[in-house]
Design an enzyme around this catalytic site. Structure first.
Site, PDB file in Angstrom:
ATOM      1  N   ASN A  23       0.671  -1.297   0.029  1.00 50.43           N
ATOM      2  CA  ASN A  23       0.213   0.162   0.091  1.00 50.43           C
ATOM      3  C   ASN A  23       0.796   1.089   0.048  1.00 50.43           C
ATOM      4  O   ASN A  23       0.238   2.653  -0.228  1.00 50.43           O
ATOM      5  CB  ASN A  23      -0.830  -0.111   1.271  1.00 50.43           C
ATOM      6  CG  ASN A  23      -1.973  -0.990   1.190  1.00 50.43           C
ATOM      7  OD1 ASN A  23      -2.118  -1.531  -0.054  1.00 50.43           O
ATOM      8  ND2 ASN A  23      -2.504  -1.541   2.184  1.00 50.43           N
ATOM      9  N   ASP A 306      -7.936  -4.621   7.027  1.00 48.12           N
ATOM     10  CA  ASP A 306      -7.108  -5.428   6.286  1.00 48.12           C
ATOM     11  C   ASP A 306      -6.583  -6.585   7.169  1.00 48.12           C
ATOM     12  O   ASP A 306      -6.262  -7.670   6.674  1.00 48.12           O
ATOM     13  CB  ASP A 306      -5.897  -4.879   5.557  1.00 48.12           C
ATOM     14  CG  ASP A 306      -6.328  -4.164   4.178  1.00 48.12           C
ATOM     15  OD1 ASP A 306      -7.361  -4.528   3.684  1.00 48.12           O
ATOM     16  OD2 ASP A 306      -5.287  -3.553   3.401  1.00 48.12           O
TER      17      ASP A 306
END
Length: 417
Positions: A23, A306
Site C-alpha cells: 500500500n 485488512d
C-alpha cells in the site's frame, strides 16, 4: 487451477524480514512520473499489483529496470497520459495515477479501477478533490477524462471521510499546483507518511502527513530521487496471526510495532506473548487462543480492516467468543463461508460477525475470493488438524511476496500444486 496444500498443526518458528509495503509502493511508483529524471525505489516487493503498475509506467513512456527488490524508473520522456482498460481493471490502486498525471502533464484518462470485490467503493472523493484543484473531469461510458488548467491551483480540500486513496491523489496533484494546498480530514496511515517522505525528496514542501491536516507547496525541483519503502504492516499482521493460530515463535524485522499497535494489543489479549523493539516484533503462541473484546475496524490508528479476516481465522480455532464489527467495507465477510467448511462457528448479520471458537478447525478444500480473505484461509489451515487445499492464489500474489515459500521457511508444511 493451482492451490496450496497445507498440512496444519505444525508450529511456526524463525526470523522473517517483512516485505516492502504494497500500500506504500503503489502510490510511490505513481509519484515517480512527477520527476523528469530517475527514481530509485528500494524494498519494492514482487507482487502482481506491482508488476501491473510497472507495466503502466512503461506504457506511459517510462524506462523501467528491476534488480531484485530495487526498481529504477526514468520518467524523462512521457509519451501518453491514457491507461488502457486491461491494466486499470486489474487493481483499484491504479486510480492514483490521476493525480500524478494531472500534476505532470495536465491530463489523464482511465476507466474505473478494479481490484478485490469488497462492496461499493466510489471514487467520488478522489474526483471532487481533483476538481477543487482546477481539474475538469468528464465521465463517459465508464471512462474518466481529466484535463487541468496549467498549472493547477492550490487551495483547501476537505475530505468528508479519511480516504487513503483520495488523500494520496490530492497529495500527488498538489505537487503540480501553483500556491499552497491544504488537505483537511486526511487519512493518517503510515503509508501516507511514506509517500510524504518520497515527495519531500523531489523538492516538494509538504508537512502534516500522519495527522488529519496536510499542507503542500507545489513544485518538483529534483531530477533524481532514491527512497526505501517501509515494511508491509498487513503482511506482518498476517504472519503474526498465522503463528498465533499454529503456535510457535516468530520474529519480524523491518516493521515498526507502532504501525500495528491495535493488532498487537488484540493478539496479546487472545493469549500471545509479544515483545517489541524498534523495527522488530516477536510473538510467542501456544496455539491455544481465546476470545477477546469486540474488534471494530476503523481508519488508522484504529484496527485495520485488512487485518480483520486473518485475525478472525486465528480466533476461529481457539476458545470463547469474539464479536467483529466491520465499519469500512460492506462486503468483507466472503471468507466466512469457507472458514465454516473447516469447522468454524461464525454467525454474521450485516456488518457484525460473531466467532465462537471451535477448539480446533479441520482441514478442507476452500477457495479465496479476495486478497485478505484468501490469506485468512491459509492462516486457518496452518492451525487446523489435517490437510487443507486453498485455491484462489492469484489474489495472494497481489499482496504477498513469495507467500508459500516464506511460510515454508518458518516451518509450515505447504506446497503449491
Amino acid at each position: 487451477m493451482s492451490f496450496y496444500e497445507i498440512t496444519g498443526g505444525r508450529p511456526l518458528e524463525g526470523r522473517l524480514a517483512v516485505q516492502g509495503s504494497k500500500n506504500s509502493v503503489l502510490p510511490i511508483l505513481a509519484a515517480a512520473i512527477l520527476i523528469p529524471g530517475e527514481s530509485v525505489i528500494h524494498n519494492c516487493p514482487h507482487l502482481s499489483d506491482v508488476d501491473n503498475t510497472l507495466d503502466i509506467l512503461r506504457l506511459l513512456g517510462c524506462q523501467v529496470l528491476r534488480d531484485g527488490t530495487t526498481v529504477r524508473i526514468n520518467a524523462s520522456h512521457l509519451t501518453r497520459w491514457d491507461i488502457p482498460d486491461r491494466l486499470v481493471r486489474e487493481m483499484r490502486g491504479s486510480v492514483v495515477f490521476l493525480g500524478s498525471l494531472l500534476a505532470r502533464l495536465g491530463a489523464a484518462q482511465l476507466c474505473y479501477p478494479g481490484g478485490c470485490e469488497l462492496g461499493p467503493r466510489p471514487i467520488d472523493l478522489h474526483l471532487s478533490a481533483l476538481r477543487a484543484l482546477g481539474a475538469e473531469i468528464a465521465e463517459e461510458h465508464g471512462l474518466l477524462h481529466c484535463m487541468g488548467c496549467r498549472p493547477l491551483q492550490g487551495r483547501e480540500i476537505c475530505l468528508s471521510i479519511p480516504s487513503v486513496g483520495a488523500t494520496e491523489n490530492a497529495m500527488l496533484a498538489a505537487c503540480g499546483c501553483q500556491g499552497k494546498t491544504v488537505i483537511t480530514g486526511a487519512a493518517r496511515e503510515p503509508e501516507i507518511v511514506d509517500l510524504q517522505d518520497f515527495l519531500r525528496k523531489t523538492g516538494v514542501h509538504i508537512t502534516g502527513a500522519g495527522t488529519s491536516r496536510i499542507c503542500i507547496q507545489g513544485g518538483v525541483s529534483q531530477d533524481r530521487v532514491e527512497h526505501t519503502v517501509i515494511g508491509d504492516r498487513m503482511a506482518g499482521a498476517t504472519y503474526l496471526c498465522a503463528a498465533a493460530a499454529a503456535g510457535g515463535s516468530i520474529e519480524l524485522t523491518g516493521l515498526e510495532p507502532e504501525h500495528l499497535a491495535c493488532v498487537l494489543a488484540v493478539l496479546e489479549e487472545a493469549g500471545c506473548r509479544i515483545t517489541q523493539e524498534k523495527g522488530q516484533i516477536t510473538l510467542h503462541s501456544s496455539g491455544q487462543l481465546h476470545g477477546v473484546r469486540p474488534v471494530r475496524t476503523a481508519p488508522y490508528p484504529g484496527f485495520p480492516t485488512d487485518a480483520q479476516a486473518v485475525l478472525m481465522a486465528a480466533l476461529a480455532g481457539g476458545e470463547g467468543s469474539t464479536m467483529f464489527v466491520e465499519n469500512i467495507f460492506d462486503s468483507r465477510y466472503h471468507h466466512v463461508d469457507e472458514l465454516r467448511r473447516m469447522g468454524a462457528r461464525i454467525q454474521t448479520d450485516g456488518r457484525v460477525a460473531v466467532v465462537t471458537g471451535a477448539g480446533r478447525l479441520h482441514g478442507a478444500d476452500v477457495h479465496g475470493t479476495d486478497l485478505r480473505g484468501a490469506a485468512a484461509l491459509v492462516v486457518a489451515a496452518l492451525g487446523a488438524k489435517g490437510v487443507s487445499r486453498v485455491s484462489g492464489l492469484a489474489h495472494l500474489e497481489r499482496g504477498y511476496d513469495s507467500f508459500g515459500d516464506t511460510l515454508s521457511s518458518l516451518g509450515a508444511r505447504i506446497q503449491t500444486l
